[in-house]
Structure formats: C-alpha cells, structure tokens
Design an enzyme around this catalytic site. Structure first.
Site, mmCIF file in Angstrom:
data_model
loop_
_atom_site.group_PDB
_atom_site.id
_atom_site.type_symbol
_atom_site.label_atom_id
_atom_site.label_comp_id
_atom_site.label_asym_id
_atom_site.label_seq_id
_atom_site.Cartn_x
_atom_site.Cartn_y
_atom_site.Cartn_z
ATOM 1 N N GLU A 249 -5.258 -8.347 -1.223
ATOM 2 C CA GLU A 249 -5.949 -8.216 0.063
ATOM 3 C C GLU A 249 -7.419 -7.956 -0.199
ATOM 4 O O GLU A 249 -7.764 -7.070 -0.994
ATOM 5 C CB GLU A 249 -5.418 -7.024 0.880
ATOM 6 C CG GLU A 249 -4.128 -7.280 1.570
ATOM 7 C CD GLU A 249 -3.700 -6.120 2.465
ATOM 8 O OE1 GLU A 249 -4.585 -5.469 3.071
ATOM 9 O OE2 GLU A 249 -2.498 -5.867 2.544
ATOM 10 N N GLU B 12 0.824 -1.222 0.000
ATOM 11 C CA GLU B 12 0.000 0.000 0.000
ATOM 12 C C GLU B 12 0.853 1.265 0.000
ATOM 13 O O GLU B 12 0.796 2.066 0.944
ATOM 14 C CB GLU B 12 -0.960 -0.013 1.194
ATOM 15 C CG GLU B 12 -1.995 -1.108 1.091
ATOM 16 C CD GLU B 12 -3.080 -1.044 2.155
ATOM 17 O OE1 GLU B 12 -2.854 -0.445 3.212
ATOM 18 O OE2 GLU B 12 -4.166 -1.615 1.931
HETATM 19 C C1 BGP Z 1 -4.413 -2.805 4.850
HETATM 20 C C2 BGP Z 1 -3.084 -3.329 5.278
HETATM 21 C C3 BGP Z 1 -3.098 -4.569 6.076
HETATM 22 C C4 BGP Z 1 -4.377 -4.873 6.818
HETATM 23 C C5 BGP Z 1 -5.634 -4.398 6.159
HETATM 24 C C6 BGP Z 1 -6.882 -4.448 7.013
HETATM 25 O O1 BGP Z 1 -4.367 -1.430 4.917
HETATM 26 O O2 BGP Z 1 -2.227 -3.572 4.182
HETATM 27 O O3 BGP Z 1 -1.937 -4.605 6.818
HETATM 28 O O4 BGP Z 1 -4.301 -4.766 8.145
HETATM 29 O O5 BGP Z 1 -5.517 -3.121 5.613
HETATM 30 O O6 BGP Z 1 -6.944 -3.338 7.835
HETATM 31 P P1 BGP Z 1 -7.210 -3.403 9.377
HETATM 32 O O7 BGP Z 1 -6.193 -4.339 9.925
HETATM 33 O O8 BGP Z 1 -7.018 -2.036 9.846
HETATM 34 O O9 BGP Z 1 -8.582 -3.910 9.536
#
Ligand code: BGP
Length: 475
Positions: A372, A179
């Site tokens: 993701e 990201e």
């Molecule tokens: C993205 C990241 C991850 C992950 C995901 C979910 O921004 O790449 O590391 O954590 O989001 O977000 P969260 O963990 O805040 O629910």
C-alpha cells in the site's frame, strides 16, 4: 539495473471498502459494515462506542462501496489495460462464512472470488490475497467478543483452509492480516474488539494480538501444506518513527514507538516474542494467556516475506513536549516541520519510504512487498469524468524513485509494489468517498449519489507507462 524483471507492479483494494453488495450472495454482516461515516466513526473503530448493527441515524458507506461486486469485470479489465502484474484484494470473511462459525462455507461467496481470479487470469494478473483486511463477522463478535477469544483461531483457520484448497490453482501469494499492528490503534476495526467500562484495554488488545499471531503462524503452516508453492506474508502499517530532535529523550521515545510496531513483525518473521516486549508487558502487568505449544508454533512457521503499507513517516517527541500533532494513518505523531502534508494532514515523505525499506530489510532479511502506498486527495473531474491528478502522479513518482534507489543502490530485496486504492474507494479512517486514491475515478459522492460510472484519470496512462517500462519511465 533498476527493478528486477519479475517485479510485481499493480494496485490494492480491500473488500469492505470497494465491494458493496453486503446483502447479496448470502453474505453476513461484519464489523467493517457497521462503521459509520461521520463523527461517530472514530469512537466505533476504536471500540469505545459499541455498534454491532446498522441504525437509521447513520450512513454506512461500506454497504455500497464502489459496487465492485457488480463491476469487477470492468474494473479488472481496466487493471489489465494498465498492465497490472498483480492485484491485491481481500476476501470478505462473511461472504464465505456469513456468521463466522458455520461448518460449511457459502458456495455463492466462493464462486464470486473464483470469478474474480478467473478474470485476473485473463489479463495475466497475479492475485495477492489478504485473508483478513479488517473484517470480523458480527456473529463472532456477539458470541465470542472477536479476537479476545482464542476460539477465533479455529474459525480463522477454517476460512484459510477453505481458501487455500479452493483457490489452489489461482492464488499462490497470501497475506494473513492487513496492518496487524492496527489492533493497538483501531481495535474494533482491527480485531472486532469493544471494551467495557473500566476494562484493561491493553490487556485485551495484547491478548487478541497473541491470538492473531498464533493464527497467522498456523496459517503459514497450512498454506505450505496445501500447496508448497504458496508464499505467505505478514503485513503491517509501516513508516519509520523519527525522533523529533536529537534530544536523547526524543530518540528514546521514537525507538519505543518503532518497537511497538515491529513487535508484530518480530513475532511473525523471527518467530518469537522479542525481549523488549516481554519486559514491557510485564512492567505494565499485562500477561497474555498463552497455551503450551504456542511458542513452538510461532517459532516453526515464520512468514516467507514481509509486506507493509507506507503512507508517511512519523515524528516522535518525548511525552510532555508541546509539539503540534500531525495526522496520518490512525497513528499519533508530532508534526514534522520539514515535510509538506496532504489535504488530510498526512506528511509527504518519499525518502522516508527508502529509509523504511532499509530499516525493515536490515531487521528481517526477507523479501519485502510494498502493498500500500498512495495519495488521498479531492479530485475534480470534468464532465467526462477525467481528472488531471498531477498531485497524485507527483506523489507516486517520488515514492517509486525512492523505492528504486533502495533496490538499486541499497540492495533491498523487493518483490513488488501495489498502489493503494487503484480504483477510488471508501476511506478506512474517515469513511469518506471524497478522499480518493485511484487511477480510476468512480462517480459516487459522500451523500451516496452517483452512477458508479468508471473513468480514467491522468494518472491511469502515467502508471501504464511506468509499468510498461518496469519503472524506468517516470515522467
Ligand atoms: C490503511 C488501510 C487501508 C486504507 C489505507 C488508507 O490503513 O490498510 O484499508 O484505507 O490505510 O487510509 P484511508 O482510507 O484512511 O485514507
């Protein structure tokens, strides 16, 4: 038709959210370790509150994560049982270079990931490695201020070279930065940036972004040189920016928001700063320092594929409109009245994934990878640790359907799909454990209690069927 035969189904994690063991194996401390759970987290990850060490007052959930450091064999066996064809994981930079600027890597850290890759191989799982998933060694933040310094490029490339050479026979799929656009929204998390009072934050962020972009292009060159089989992708937080209404001012604002995200990919995939960003930065009086040769580096080494995370779309209204705000992946957005939300207020928009896939493919014409996607929710396990997570199955089913339509009916070129947090892990934005994404439940709570016992949720068997049928059987 459906998904191609070689479609890479799997799951994704990040070292700092699941490994734990931060004082083991000679590992050094990183920015991600010192981001506390609780109310100060927001200020720390955005660089407003400087925290470069752990104190006695806060809880630091990354310290234990879900202890994958000691459970990886069991975890990868479970991934194998689900039929994963790919496992996306990240390298903790400080396991390899504890302070960041050592000449020689830490052998114990290298051995740890080698064991992981060997374990993956046992089950025919292809690793997809994120070289940097938000981590930056504290040593490099203290000495150089993180990615604000151009010196970071050299340290990062040293890490890349060690990884490419050492894991040549295990890994051919790489992502340079997780990201990368997150640097604008969570600059301490994204690039180890802290700000002084009165500092021009935007100038610093775009300077750091430039360094990461040059480093990313050089990493592509290096990866191809070490092994011509290597495929390197960029990775950005996606989710189309919808105009809140057809009012031209809303449409305009949504376009600007979209460009702010695509800027990074425009550089990484097309090889140069887009004209809209050159003008915008100039107008704001921001002039990132560039070295002669940077343009050629960016132009000569575009990425092989474009990867992204997708959780939700965004809805953008012109400044000054009194729209309600929605939550979602650290980005500000107006509340979309047509969409339901998760318990954390993240909108649920499967069609948005199809829209995003089309938008990204139109723009870059390169293979894509959804690395993701997932549903963070509170799970209620029974005594045996079993969770009836139909809400998660519903979310994933609809997103896979949307993805299938994009492949089948719109002709997008998609390499694979890795579900975020395939095993429960610590949330990046909130530091919570109770926000769970996994097919595998981990017995650990927000107060640090728990046995770390792993158990299968209902979604485990469901995803296994999805993979076995190559995305045909979604019921
Ligand atoms: C993205 C990241 C991850 C992950 C995901 C979910 O921004 O790449 O590391 O954590 O989001 O977000 P969260 O963990 O805040 O629910």
């Amino acid at each position: 038709m459906g998904f191609p035969d070689h479609f890479l189904w799997g799951g994704a994690t990040a070292a700092n959210q699941c490994e734990g063991g931060i004082f083991e194996g000679g590992r050094g401390l990183a920015n991600v370790d010192v981001c506390p759970a609780g109310t100060d987290r927001g200020a720390v990850i955005t660089g407003k509150k400087k925290m470069l060490a752990m104190d006695g007052e806060h809880v630091y959930p990354a310290a234990e994560g879900v202890d994958l450091y000691h459970h990886f064999r069991e975890d990868i066996r479970l991934f194998g049982e689900m039929g994963f064809r790919v496992y996306r994981l990240s390298i903790a930079w400080t396991r390899i270079f504890p302070a960041g600027d050592e000449e020689e890597p830490n052998e114990e850290g290298l051995r740890f990931y080698e064991e992981i890759f060997k374990e993956c191989r046992k089950y025919g799982i292809e690793p997809l490695v994120t070289i940097c998933h938000f981590d930056c060694p504290i040593g490099l933040i203290e000495k150089y201020g993180g990615w604000r310094s151009r010196k970071m490029i050299g340290f990062y490339l040293r890490l890349c070279e060690v990884l490419f050479v050492r894991y040549r026979e295990y890994v051919t799929h790489w992502l340079t930065f997780n990201e990368i656009n997150m640097i604008l929204h969570a600059p301490f998390l994204g690039a180890g940036l802290c700000f002084d009072e009165g500092e021009n934050e935007e100038q610093v962020k775009y300077q750091a972004a430039h360094h990461e972009l040059v480093a990313s292009a050089q990493a592509v060159e290096l990866a191809h040189r070490v092994n011509p089989e290597n495929k390197v992708g960029c990775m950005f937080a996606a989710g189309s920016a919808y105009p809140y209404s057809c009012r031209p001012e809303d449409v305009w604002e949504a376009m600007l928001t979209g460009q702010e995200n695509y800027f990074f990919v425009d550089v990484q995939a097309r090889g140069s700063y887009p004209s809209y960003m050159v003008c915008r930065l100039k107008k704001k009086g921001i002039f990132p320092v560039m070295e002669p040769g940077d343009e050629t580096i960016l132009k000569s080494h575009p990425v092989d594929f474009v990867a992204f995370s997708y959780y939700n779309s965004r809805c953008i209204a012109a400044p000054g409109s009194a729209q309600k705000e929605a939550a979602g992946n650290l980005f500000r957005s107006a509340k979309n009245p047509y969409l339901k939300c998760s318990d954390w207020g993240w909108p649920i928009d499967p069609l948005g994934l199809r829209i995003t896939l089309n938008e990204v493919y139109d723009r870059y014409q390169k293979p894509m990878f959804v690395v993701e996607n997932g549903f963070g929710a509170v799970d209620k396990p029974d005594a045996g640790g079993y969770v009836e997570d139909d809400y998660r199955i519903d979310y994933l089913r609809e997103h896979i359907r949307a993805m299938k339509a994009a492949v089948e009916e719109d002709g997008v070129d998609l390499m694979g799909y890795t579900v975020w947090g395939c095993i429960d892990l610590v949330s990046a934005s909130s530091g919570e454990m109770r926000k769970r994404y996994g097919f595998i439940y981990v017995d650990k709570d927000d107060d640090g209690n728990g046995t770390y016992r792993r158990s299968k949720k209902k979604s485990f068997e469901w995803y296994k069927k999805v993979i076995a049928s190559n995305g045909e059987c979604l019921s």
